[in-house]
Design a protein around this motif. Structure first.
Motif, short mmCIF file in Angstrom:
data_model
loop_
_atom_site.label_atom_id
_atom_site.label_comp_id
_atom_site.label_asym_id
_atom_site.label_seq_id
_atom_site.Cartn_x
_atom_site.Cartn_y
_atom_site.Cartn_z
N ALA A 20 80.97 54.05 51.79
CA ALA A 20 81.97 53.31 51.63
C ALA A 20 80.73 52.08 52.47
CB ALA A 20 83.32 53.38 52.43
N ILE A 54 86.81 50.67 43.66
CA ILE A 54 86.54 51.57 44.90
C ILE A 54 87.69 51.63 45.45
CG2 ILE A 54 84.60 52.25 46.49
CD1 ILE A 54 82.52 50.98 44.56
N HIS A 58 90.43 54.68 46.29
CA HIS A 58 90.62 55.39 48.11
C HIS A 58 92.15 55.53 48.81
CE1 HIS A 58 86.18 53.93 49.31
NE2 HIS A 58 86.55 54.86 48.37
N ILE A 91 86.65 47.54 51.53
CA ILE A 91 86.28 49.01 50.53
C ILE A 91 86.12 49.96 52.37
CG2 ILE A 91 84.31 50.22 50.66
CD1 ILE A 91 85.39 48.38 48.12
N ALA A 95 88.47 54.02 53.02
CA ALA A 95 87.86 55.22 53.06
C ALA A 95 87.35 55.33 53.69
CB ALA A 95 86.04 54.96 52.48
N THR A 131 83.22 56.68 44.98
CA THR A 131 81.66 55.72 45.93
C THR A 131 80.34 54.90 45.07
OG1 THR A 131 83.61 56.06 47.29
CG2 THR A 131 81.95 54.96 48.13
N ARG A 135 78.80 52.95 43.50
CA ARG A 135 77.84 51.97 44.27
C ARG A 135 76.71 51.48 43.03
NH1 ARG A 135 73.12 53.34 47.20
NH2 ARG A 135 74.05 55.29 47.72
#
Length: 263
Positions: A20, A54, A58, A91, A95, A131, A135
């Motif tokens: 994250a 994302i 989470h 973000i 996480a 994630t 990413r």
């Protein structure tokens, strides 16, 4: 090889918060135009949509770990940032909240999961790779090559093969992954010590589905490359034609796997 252990959150949540942070750092450096870039590996999505996905994932996982039940993400207070500059911290916060919830609940707490392991720890692992792969999607959209910790990448191949059969519930083409003993071999060519001694996978197609194991063997089709590239390959981010990997043997068999092994 990293796998579900008695306390998988001690490994997977630490790697999740690190991933994250990498995603947040990537977003911090974006220009205004970058947010609207199309993401080739997620057709129809922009960088902004991937970032929102994302953070949403989470918070969805956190709610399920807390309740133990399947939650409707449409009913969650997702707290989307008002501007692009708020996304990195959003973000990170999502996480971190999931990591705390898994640690507090215990990795073995029963929690609804569409995969084969209905536990809190399985959600830590699932969100780690959600994630990491996304990413990578954003980096690919920006013209960069994603890099991964070899342990994470090797665990990501394991996790993909573990959850893939269950994903047939919402991606029916997975049920076509059958055969008469044909084999696909994935062989990491680098960082074996870092990734673990078993950074090879043998997938066997059988009449009722497929099975896999960590095996050093010759497959009818083979894919060789750095373990991070194998990670991207199994998750559909590298095609068999990609220069980053080497494909050997039965290309028709490999194409059959690629077309159907996705969700």
């Amino acid at each position: 090889m990293m796998s579900e252990t008695a306390n998988p959150h001690l490994v997977h949540t630490e790697l999740l918060t690190a991933e994250a942070e990498r995603a947040a750092a990537l977003l911090t450096g974006l220009s205004a135009d970058d947010w609207d870039l199309e993401v080739p590996t997620c057709p129809g999505w922009t960088v902004r949509k991937v970032a929102r996905h994302i953070g949403t994932a989470h918070r969805w996982a956190t709610a399920m770990v807390r309740s133990g039940l399947r939650e409707d993400p449409r009913k969650l207070d997702l707290g989307f940032p008002p501007g692009y500059d708020g996304y990195p911290d959003w973000i990170r916060a999502g996480a971190a909240a999931l990591a705390r919830e898994v640690a507090a609940a215990g990795a073995d707490k029963p929690v609804w999961n569409w995969g084969p392991q209905p536990t809190a720890g399985a959600w830590a692992r699932r969100m780690l790779h959600e994630t990491a792969v996304h990413r990578g999607d954003m980096e690919l959209a920006l013209g960069r090559t994603p890099e991964y910790d070899p342990r994470l990448a090797a665990d990501g191949v394991d996790e993909f093969l573990t959850v893939l059969p269950a994903a047939a519930a919402f991606s029916p083409r997975i049920r076509a992954l059958t055969g008469d003993g044909e084999t696909v071999h994935l062989h990491a060519t680098d960082a074996v010590d870092a990734a673990g001694p078993e950074a090879e996978w043998l997938i066997t197609l059988e009449p009722s589905g497929f099975r896999w194991s960590h095996t050093h063997a010759k497959g009818a089709a083979a894919v060789r490359g750095p373990v991070g590239e194998l990670y991207l390959f199994v998750w559909g981010r590298r095609t068999p034609q990609a220069k980053e990997i080497e494909v050997l043997g039965d290309h028709t068999l490999l194409d059959h796997w690629v077309v159907n092994a996705s969700f």
